[in-house]
Design a protein around this motif. Sequence first.
Motif, PDB file in Angstrom:
ATOM      1  N   VAL A 293     -99.166 -54.734  -6.156  1.00 48.68           N
ATOM      2  CA  VAL A 293     -99.070 -56.056  -6.774  1.00 48.68           C
ATOM      3  C   VAL A 293     -99.948 -56.051  -8.019  1.00 48.68           C
ATOM      4  O   VAL A 293    -101.165 -55.885  -7.926  1.00 48.68           O
ATOM      5  CB  VAL A 293     -99.518 -57.181  -5.814  1.00 48.68           C
ATOM      6  CG1 VAL A 293     -99.470 -58.532  -6.533  1.00 48.68           C
ATOM      7  CG2 VAL A 293     -98.634 -57.215  -4.579  1.00 48.68           C
ATOM      8  N   ASP A 294     -99.320 -56.188  -9.177  1.00 50.25           N
ATOM      9  CA  ASP A 294    -100.030 -56.174 -10.458  1.00 50.25           C
ATOM     10  C   ASP A 294    -100.155 -57.606 -10.965  1.00 50.25           C
ATOM     11  O   ASP A 294     -99.207 -58.172 -11.510  1.00 50.25           O
ATOM     12  CB  ASP A 294     -99.277 -55.305 -11.466  1.00 50.25           C
ATOM     13  CG  ASP A 294    -100.005 -55.151 -12.796  1.00 50.25           C
ATOM     14  OD1 ASP A 294    -101.066 -55.794 -12.965  1.00 50.25           O
ATOM     15  OD2 ASP A 294     -99.521 -54.392 -13.654  1.00 50.25           O
ATOM     16  N   CYS A 295    -101.339 -58.189 -10.785  1.00 52.64           N
ATOM     17  CA  CYS A 295    -101.566 -59.577 -11.195  1.00 52.64           C
ATOM     18  C   CYS A 295    -101.663 -59.737 -12.710  1.00 52.64           C
ATOM     19  O   CYS A 295    -101.594 -60.859 -13.223  1.00 52.64           O
ATOM     20  CB  CYS A 295    -102.855 -60.107 -10.567  1.00 52.64           C
ATOM     21  SG  CYS A 295    -102.852 -60.121  -8.764  1.00 52.64           S
ATOM     22  N   ALA A 296    -101.851 -58.638 -13.425  1.00 52.82           N
ATOM     23  CA  ALA A 296    -102.040 -58.697 -14.872  1.00 52.82           C
ATOM     24  C   ALA A 296    -100.760 -58.418 -15.651  1.00 52.82           C
ATOM     25  O   ALA A 296    -100.782 -58.380 -16.879  1.00 52.82           O
ATOM     26  CB  ALA A 296    -103.127 -57.712 -15.301  1.00 52.82           C
ATOM     27  N   ALA A 297     -99.644 -58.198 -14.961  1.00 53.33           N
ATOM     28  CA  ALA A 297     -98.388 -57.898 -15.647  1.00 53.33           C
ATOM     29  C   ALA A 297     -98.017 -59.018 -16.605  1.00 53.33           C
ATOM     30  O   ALA A 297     -98.105 -60.192 -16.279  1.00 53.33           O
ATOM     31  CB  ALA A 297     -97.276 -57.690 -14.623  1.00 53.33           C
ATOM     32  N   SER A 298     -97.616 -58.633 -17.812  1.00 49.04           N
ATOM     33  CA  SER A 298     -97.240 -59.616 -18.826  1.00 49.04           C
ATOM     34  C   SER A 298     -96.504 -58.908 -19.946  1.00 49.04           C
ATOM     35  O   SER A 298     -96.268 -57.693 -19.886  1.00 49.04           O
ATOM     36  CB  SER A 298     -98.489 -60.304 -19.390  1.00 49.04           C
ATOM     37  OG  SER A 298     -99.236 -59.404 -20.189  1.00 49.04           O
ATOM     38  N   ASP A 299     -96.155 -59.660 -20.987  1.00 50.16           N
ATOM     39  CA  ASP A 299     -95.515 -59.057 -22.153  1.00 50.16           C
ATOM     40  C   ASP A 299     -96.453 -58.089 -22.861  1.00 50.16           C
ATOM     41  O   ASP A 299     -96.013 -57.225 -23.621  1.00 50.16           O
ATOM     42  CB  ASP A 299     -95.071 -60.139 -23.137  1.00 50.16           C
ATOM     43  CG  ASP A 299     -93.961 -61.014 -22.571  1.00 50.16           C
ATOM     44  OD1 ASP A 299     -93.267 -60.554 -21.641  1.00 50.16           O
ATOM     45  OD2 ASP A 299     -93.791 -62.148 -23.056  1.00 50.16           O
ATOM     46  N   LEU A 300     -97.758 -58.234 -22.625  1.00 47.73           N
ATOM     47  CA  LEU A 300     -98.748 -57.352 -23.247  1.00 47.73           C
ATOM     48  C   LEU A 300     -98.958 -56.070 -22.453  1.00 47.73           C
ATOM     49  O   LEU A 300     -99.674 -55.176 -22.881  1.00 47.73           O
ATOM     50  CB  LEU A 300    -100.091 -58.085 -23.382  1.00 47.73           C
ATOM     51  CG  LEU A 300    -100.116 -59.318 -24.277  1.00 47.73           C
ATOM     52  CD1 LEU A 300    -101.463 -60.027 -24.176  1.00 47.73           C
ATOM     53  CD2 LEU A 300     -99.823 -58.938 -25.723  1.00 47.73           C
TER      54      LEU A 300
END
Length: 381
Positions: A293-300
């Motif tokens: 689980v990657d809580c930091a996933a984003s467009d960046l």
Amino acid sequence: MAEKAEATVVFGVLNETSEHESRVALTPDIVTRLRKSGVACLIESGAGAASHYVDEDYMKAGAQVVSADDVIARADVLGFVDCPDKDLLARVKRGTWIIGMLGSFTDADYVAAIEKAGLIGVAMEKLPRQLSSAQSMDEMTSQNSVMGYKAAIVAANAYGSFLPMMTTAAGTIRPAKVLILGAGIAGLQAIGTAKRLGAVVTAYDVRPASKGEVESLGAKFLDLGLDFSKGQGEGGYARALSAEEQAQQQAAVDQKAAGFDIVITTAKVPGRKPPVLLTKAGVAGLHRGAVIVDCAASDLGGNVEGSTVGTQVTDNGVTLIGAPYLASGVSTTASNLLSRNVADVLAHFVRDGKLAVDLNEELDNAMVVAGRGEEAKKEEK
């Protein structure tokens, strides 16, 4: 009993419910608190429904439930969960205050759009977290705490076995081995939740001080044999590591991660690209059926190389969940905490019955990212 202050400032909140967002920036109990500070509240009809706060709750607390157009037309200050889009900014009257996560670390064009629209932008992400007076305003801390809790729940739901050790008639099932990467607010909450669910928990963070915090929760601290003694960034956030440090860390983490069933990464850096904590090689080393689980996933980007928002299953059978919206999944409590943060920021700027900025104050100087010139002119008058 003290009389309620006469309302001299009008605070408005709009419906931000979307596919990924269920929170609202105002809850009924905060309406009552703001009334005592001389702030009247307007809320768009239905804005709190996704968080299980209905219009009647707001009206009983003393708020006016109106249309979006009425909120925009009448409010002196608008509070947001996320930053309003530019089309909405164009509808807001000049001189209105905007309080929310405004992306000011990376999106200079957006901040310029707020300035051009004649609005005063107060960026929650710019809060000086080190100030004791700012603790109740810290949206990052309150929402990351919710996120960490939910991350452990999401991981447990996706994992194909039990988290605790279970003894059954058919034999004993070993407990799940969980690795938490990033032991800030979210990481510590994920540790506590995974422990309560019965998993064997190990955690790692680049900040040396985190070892004691991890162990105080009953988890093991992952020893990589490396020392990143300058691991804490400005304002208490995790910092991005240098290229050399990242290479050393990733090689060690990739190797160690192979022994775990669940990996939860929580090292978000507000408004900036998050550090990579697990590479594709590390993902490939996990066993079939493992969950990330990657809580930091984003467009960046994310903490896990190759992660995107949503769920994917790798060629080696690892479930990779990119989950930046976890706080929204606990919308009732997350909204309650967030609305307290926003309300306390608002109350800070209400001085002598009106909204005012004192750029000589550290908090004001840090958080007001647009409209500073206009406010300075008002002070001169």
